[in-house]
Scaffold this motif. Structure first.
Motif, mmCIF file in Angstrom:
data_model
loop_
_atom_site.group_PDB
_atom_site.id
_atom_site.type_symbol
_atom_site.label_atom_id
_atom_site.label_comp_id
_atom_site.label_asym_id
_atom_site.label_seq_id
_atom_site.Cartn_x
_atom_site.Cartn_y
_atom_site.Cartn_z
ATOM 1 N N SER A 85 -68.846 41.056 15.455
ATOM 2 C CA SER A 85 -68.985 40.669 14.054
ATOM 3 C C SER A 85 -69.252 39.171 13.976
ATOM 4 N N ASP A 86 -70.443 38.782 14.397
ATOM 5 C CA ASP A 86 -70.817 37.375 14.313
ATOM 6 C C ASP A 86 -71.209 37.066 12.879
ATOM 7 N N LEU A 87 -70.402 36.283 12.215
ATOM 8 C CA LEU A 87 -70.605 35.997 10.801
ATOM 9 C C LEU A 87 -70.980 34.527 10.640
ATOM 10 N N ASP A 88 -71.979 34.266 9.830
ATOM 11 C CA ASP A 88 -72.398 32.902 9.536
ATOM 12 C C ASP A 88 -72.156 32.613 8.064
ATOM 13 N N ALA A 89 -71.468 31.541 7.785
ATOM 14 C CA ALA A 89 -71.242 31.148 6.402
ATOM 15 C C ALA A 89 -72.471 30.447 5.866
ATOM 16 N N LEU A 90 -72.929 30.780 4.736
ATOM 17 C CA LEU A 90 -74.123 30.212 4.122
ATOM 18 C C LEU A 90 -73.752 29.106 3.149
ATOM 19 N N ALA A 91 -74.748 28.327 2.824
ATOM 20 C CA ALA A 91 -74.636 27.279 1.820
ATOM 21 C C ALA A 91 -73.497 26.317 2.136
ATOM 22 N N GLY A 92 -73.313 26.046 3.443
ATOM 23 C CA GLY A 92 -72.330 25.045 3.845
ATOM 24 C C GLY A 92 -70.901 25.529 3.826
ATOM 25 N N GLY A 93 -70.697 26.827 3.621
ATOM 26 C CA GLY A 93 -69.345 27.330 3.623
ATOM 27 C C GLY A 93 -68.764 27.409 5.016
ATOM 28 N N GLU A 94 -67.464 27.509 5.135
ATOM 29 C CA GLU A 94 -66.793 27.604 6.420
ATOM 30 C C GLU A 94 -65.906 28.836 6.464
ATOM 31 N N LEU A 95 -65.802 29.452 7.641
ATOM 32 C CA LEU A 95 -64.911 30.599 7.886
ATOM 33 C C LEU A 95 -63.729 30.077 8.680
ATOM 34 N N ASN A 96 -62.560 29.981 8.021
ATOM 35 C CA ASN A 96 -61.390 29.413 8.674
ATOM 36 C C ASN A 96 -60.558 30.483 9.371
ATOM 37 N N ASP A 97 -59.445 30.030 9.975
ATOM 38 C CA ASP A 97 -58.580 30.960 10.709
ATOM 39 C C ASP A 97 -57.974 32.010 9.787
ATOM 40 N N TYR A 98 -57.665 31.613 8.562
ATOM 41 C CA TYR A 98 -57.093 32.572 7.602
ATOM 42 C C TYR A 98 -58.036 33.735 7.369
ATOM 43 N N PHE A 99 -59.341 33.448 7.285
ATOM 44 C CA PHE A 99 -60.324 34.505 7.088
ATOM 45 C C PHE A 99 -60.334 35.452 8.279
ATOM 46 N N TYR A 100 -60.387 34.856 9.487
ATOM 47 C CA TYR A 100 -60.465 35.708 10.675
ATOM 48 C C TYR A 100 -59.164 36.500 10.889
ATOM 49 N N GLN A 101 -58.058 35.959 10.353
ATOM 50 C CA GLN A 101 -56.776 36.670 10.504
ATOM 51 C C GLN A 101 -56.755 37.966 9.696
ATOM 52 N N TYR A 102 -57.355 37.942 8.544
ATOM 53 C CA TYR A 102 -57.287 39.094 7.652
ATOM 54 C C TYR A 102 -58.595 39.856 7.536
ATOM 55 N N TYR A 103 -59.645 39.347 8.132
ATOM 56 C CA TYR A 103 -60.918 40.053 8.043
ATOM 57 C C TYR A 103 -60.909 41.240 8.993
ATOM 58 N N GLY A 104 -61.478 42.370 8.557
ATOM 59 C CA GLY A 104 -61.585 43.543 9.420
ATOM 60 C C GLY A 104 -62.706 44.442 8.959
ATOM 61 N N ILE A 105 -63.281 45.137 9.948
ATOM 62 C CA ILE A 105 -64.345 46.082 9.612
ATOM 63 C C ILE A 105 -63.743 47.430 9.225
ATOM 64 N N GLY A 106 -62.718 47.845 9.952
ATOM 65 C CA GLY A 106 -62.047 49.114 9.661
ATOM 66 C C GLY A 106 -60.597 48.882 9.224
ATOM 67 N N ARG A 107 -59.782 49.917 9.345
ATOM 68 C CA ARG A 107 -58.380 49.853 8.944
ATOM 69 C C ARG A 107 -57.521 49.712 10.186
ATOM 70 N N GLY A 108 -56.478 48.866 10.063
ATOM 71 C CA GLY A 108 -55.558 48.723 11.171
ATOM 72 C C GLY A 108 -54.764 50.004 11.406
ATOM 73 N N ILE A 109 -54.342 50.172 12.676
ATOM 74 C CA ILE A 109 -53.659 51.426 13.009
ATOM 75 C C ILE A 109 -52.269 51.509 12.373
ATOM 76 N N GLN A 110 -51.750 50.380 11.843
ATOM 77 C CA GLN A 110 -50.456 50.385 11.178
ATOM 78 C C GLN A 110 -50.579 50.381 9.659
ATOM 79 N N TRP A 111 -51.811 50.496 9.184
ATOM 80 C CA TRP A 111 -52.005 50.499 7.743
ATOM 81 C C TRP A 111 -51.632 51.860 7.155
ATOM 82 N N LYS A 112 -51.386 51.828 5.846
ATOM 83 C CA LYS A 112 -51.088 53.058 5.123
ATOM 84 C C LYS A 112 -52.370 53.824 4.846
ATOM 85 N N LEU A 113 -52.309 55.129 5.120
ATOM 86 C CA LEU A 113 -53.471 55.983 4.906
ATOM 87 C C LEU A 113 -53.106 57.118 3.963
#
Length: 452
Positions: A85-113
């Protein structure tokens, strides 16, 4: 009526409904909560799949990783992949650690389903946060036991409410049927001759419409028992009393048959006398039975007690000329809502009874006093009196005391019994007390309006 049963039914149904709704809500939430997370074993299984894929990825073994993913897909009959998941921030935006901590493509295995959601995409991150192991959750790993979801749904919607409603219905049935069964058993026992059976004491501390019904039944049973016992005793006593006059009547008739001239007139007189006595005995017995069974309220006319007593006294003086009657009466004593026939017969029986036991030349005293809310009539004879233990019994039908009080053989022991029931029928009371040094005093109390 207190309507205690109604409030109990309200309470049972109301509390039952609240409990039913609470249980449905609680169990629904509890079941859904328990069925909304992957089991520990399945979490470990998916994590093992991801760890093996990460090892192959870090070893740069593309063929091995492809074979491993193929193995997973064939084994679990699902889809699996390792993606970046190579993500590029546009228009001078930045992707910080907080984003990468909570960003996900799917659901975590401990999430509620949610158990009923479509097949979710599960994600486990590699050490490199831009590399992810993705797998469509295998059907066997769905939260809860998926094959029982429909059964659980029906159990929550139909089976559980039905069971609770049946429990409430059973509680209501037992609460209502228990006193009905007791009443039914008591009625059956009473119909079989067990007149002592009662119901209220069997219901304990219960207080509702059924206890009122039980008390009504007990009153009815008590009354019927008294009537039956009284009738049986009355018939037995009447049969006994009829034997003597019938026997004398048979002797007189037998003498008439054989034509004994000497005793002809005496026999005819005896027949007439015995016929009169038998007729009077039967009439008095029927009157007594009517008063006992019907307990009428003979309060239908206004009268003057003084006039009524004067009539009774005149008749007694004519019948017993060798005795004296002294009276202490007011000028008038109006008595509303009474019955001159019943009260007159009662007074006549009591006065005649007192005259019979008052010796010749002695005096019978009759007085009438006016109290705040009653009239009191005292009739005092100079006879031998009655033993204390017999004072209440002399008002029983056919009851006779010992020979000292019996005097002659006239009467059948019905006079005072009739007098008491006639006085009661007009709302009064009567009692007997001994006098000193001798004699008996009969006291009649009759209610009167306070404003008279």
């Amino acid at each position: 009526m207190k309507r205690g049963l109604l409030w109990k039914l309200y309470a049972i149904v109301g509390v039952g409904t609240v409990v039913l709704l609470y249980l449905l809500s609680f169990l629904s939430a509890y079941t859904q909560e328990r069925m909304s997370y992957l089991s520990e074993a399945h979490q470990q299984q998916l994590d093992a799949y991801a760890q093996q894929a990460q090892r192959l990825y870090l070893a740069d073994d593309s063929d091995g990783l492809a074979q491993w993913l193929t193995h997973i897909q064939q084994t679990e009959n699902t889809w699996a992949a390792v993606v970046k998941s190579d993500l590029d921030a546009l228009a001078g935006g930045e992707l910080n650690d907080y984003f990468y901590q909570y960003y996900g493509i799917g659901r975590g295995i401990q999430w509620k389903l949610h158990p009923w959601m479509d097949q979710p995409m599960m994600e486990i991150d590699f050490i490199d946060p831009n590399v992810h192991f993705l797998i469509a959750l295998p059907e066997r790993m769905r939260p809860g036991i998926f094959e029982y979801l429909e059964l659980t749904h029906w159990a929550m919607k139909i089976i559980l409410p039905l069971v609770l409603l049946l429990a409430i219905a059973l509680l209501l049935y037992r609460h209502i049927s228990a006193p009905l069964r007791q009443l039914n058993d008591a009625t059956r026992a009473f119909s079989h001759g067990r007149f002592e059976v009662r119901v209220r004491k069997l219901m304990g501390n219960r207080s509702d419409e059924f206890t009122e019904l039980a008390m009504t039944f007990d009153k009815m049973a008590e009354r019927i028992s008294e009537l039956i016992t009284s009738q049986r005793q009355l018939i037995a006593d009447l049969s006994h009393e009829l034997r003597t006059p019938l026997a004398r009547l048979d002797i007189a008739l037998e003498k008439l048959k054989i034509g004994e001239a000497v005793d002809h007139d005496n026999a005819v007189a005896r027949v007439e006398r015995e016929s009169v006595e038998i007729r009077k005995l039967v009439e008095d017995t029927l009157t007594l039975a009517w008063l006992e069974n019907e307990r009428p309220a003979l309060q239908e006319e206004d009268l003057d007690l003084v006039d009524l007593i004067d009539v009774v006294i005149d008749d007694a003086r004519f019948e017993f000329p060798d005795r004296t009657i002294e009276t202490q009466l007011p000028d008038r004593a109006p008595l509303p809502k009474s019955n001159h026939r019943a009260l007159g017969q009662a007074l006549e029986n009591i006065v005649r009874n007192g005259m019979r036991y008052t010796p010749a030349g002695a005096t019978l005293e009759v007085s009438l006093s006016v109290n705040s809310n009653s009239y009191q009539i005292d009739i005092k004879d100079q006879g031998p009196g009655v033993l204390e233990e017999h004072l209440e019994k002399i008002f029983q039908p056919f009851y006779r005391v010992d020979n000292a009080r019996s005097g002659d053989d006239s009467g059948f022991g019905l006079g005072l019994a009739l007098a008491k029931r006639q006085v009661l029928a007009i709302g009064g009371e009567i009692q007997a007390n001994n006098r000193l040094p001798k004699g008996l005093m009969m006291t009649i109390s009759l209610p009167r309006p306070a404003n008279q």
